[in-house]
Scaffold this active site. Sequence first.
Site, short mmCIF file in Angstrom:
data_model
loop_
_atom_site.label_atom_id
_atom_site.label_comp_id
_atom_site.label_asym_id
_atom_site.label_seq_id
_atom_site.Cartn_x
_atom_site.Cartn_y
_atom_site.Cartn_z
N SER A 11 -9.64 1.48 3.04
CA SER A 11 -8.80 2.23 2.15
C SER A 11 -7.75 1.41 1.39
CB SER A 11 -8.08 3.34 2.93
OG SER A 11 -7.19 2.77 3.88
N SER B 131 -9.65 -0.83 7.28
CA SER B 131 -9.11 -0.58 5.94
C SER B 131 -8.37 -1.75 5.30
CB SER B 131 -8.19 0.64 5.96
OG SER B 131 -8.94 1.82 5.88
N LYS C 53 0.85 -1.20 0.00
CA LYS C 53 0.00 0.00 0.00
C LYS C 53 0.89 1.25 0.00
CE LYS C 53 -3.92 1.82 2.75
NZ LYS C 53 -4.73 1.57 3.96
#
Lengths: 96, 487
Positions: B152, B176, B77
């Site tokens: 996310s 997330s 990420k």
Amino acid sequence: MPVDIDIAHVAHLARLDLSADELEGYKNQLGLILEHAARVQTLESDATMENAHPLALENRYREDVRRDSLDRDEVLAQAPETRDGYFVVPPALESE
Amino acid sequence: MTPTTIADAGRRLRSGEVTSVELLDSALAVAARTEAQLHAFLTIDRDQARETADRADADLAAGKDRGPLHGIPIALKDNMTTRGLETTAASQILSGYVPPYNATVVDRLAEGGAVLVGKTNLDEFAMGSSTENSAYGTSYNPWDITRVPGGSSGGSAAAVAAGSALGALGSDTGGSIRQPASLCGVVGMKPTYGTVSRYGLIAFASSLDQIGPLTRTIEDSALVLSTVWGHDPLDATSYPGELPDIMSGFGRGVDGMKIGVVKELSGEGYEPQVESAVSAMVENLAASGAEIVEVSLPSFDIALSAYYLIAPAEASANLARFDGIRYGHRAAGDTTESLMSRTRAEGFGPEVVRRILLGTYALSAGYYDAFYGQAQRVRAAIQEDFARAYGQVDALVSPTSPTVAFAAGARTDDPLAMYLSDICTIPSNLSGHPAISVPIGLDDQGLPIGFQVMASALAEDVMFQVAEEVERLAGFDKTPSLAEVAS
């Protein structure tokens, strides 16, 4: 009832230069969100949160071992403006 | 056929059936075919990845085995810093930022021989549940490209689901990792707070943020976790004690275990197909010998409200560092203050501005007690509720998300509706406990449904034991049609 907020003051505290239209929009959204968030006041408990860490860690000291810091040139290379190894900013104090 | 799990790839790497370079080429080929539709990645570094894969092959040939991720293509990420490789947290304010240091997890992946495929898309600063808050465009769900992958860590979830990486790291502040894993039909796991170093994770809400794996299987989840977790002196909140033996529960089933079903995480707002799939799995667990009890955790009803005060409050402080002076975007200004205020207004997207304002308000004089202080009391009540529950049961279960993947654009105009995506995942962030999402099937539109298993602090072994049985009972082995078309 939506919560009433002095949004211009809050935006100034947060150092966000927002237009009047933007402020109005955020004010309305925040009012609705805070109306929902205010449900925290329905909690019937006098519990206190002294330590947010779930494992209740005690303060610890690291070993005092020398360690290289980041390379200055590499760090400064990320800055928008530098001079002689310093970050450059406009005047921080206004002159009379 | 190319391996689809880390465990299988590891076996075949060591038997000489496949090379790390072949695994990487396969992942990059999937990315080349799917990225135009999915946009899971912000940056792909082919040359560096190729070099790492070459080295992994050479090391293995020379008898140097670095562990379960040796030679495995992993995605990261883009809110974890990578030295020499652009790291943006999907924000304009960090456009072009090239970190001078690696996050601890990046060093651990490298020491473990993993091959970094690229940096994945996210909601700006990890604030969101759909990746629609990315400053660089939305990611889409491999199961239906008109829908969001969740967020996310949506880019990481989409990449693993599509097969452009065998595993990925995400970060989980309010769900997330788990919510996008649920929406993309993969396994997503948030470990106990403090067990994975946050050094180099661009901070959103420091008392809640935790890095964890997204993978195809439970076993892979444990393999990634075992590589990245452990004490780090560079993170002051890092846990220094002994970690559980996470593989110890594998293959043991749930016979004789006590599993609690959380009463508050059902009912209004939950899609009927999600609820019926979760109920069916609970019945299967009972058939496997688990004792099922209903557990009521009343503070969960106000967990979301507490979260949307605590997380923005911490964010408003953490994001103060983005001021246009040391790195990232800078706007013009006559004074330092006007430069900062304009830089921040230009550089942050609307959801980030909204949360900074919300947090600043909640912490400001006159409102602190009514909002932030009271939210912290709710947090304490949630920890007490969990403690009471874990006095009675070994693990708690619920849906991961009240709904399957929603259409892109469906919730962008209604922040509260978006926030409700995380209603099942937030309590474990507020308590700091481990939790995992396991895919258990598809609804009648062909969209994945996730099942959440929660356990007490440092009880990852118990969590994996239950999750592995859920995985076995579900027998979920489907892959999205996009990947089928692509392969």
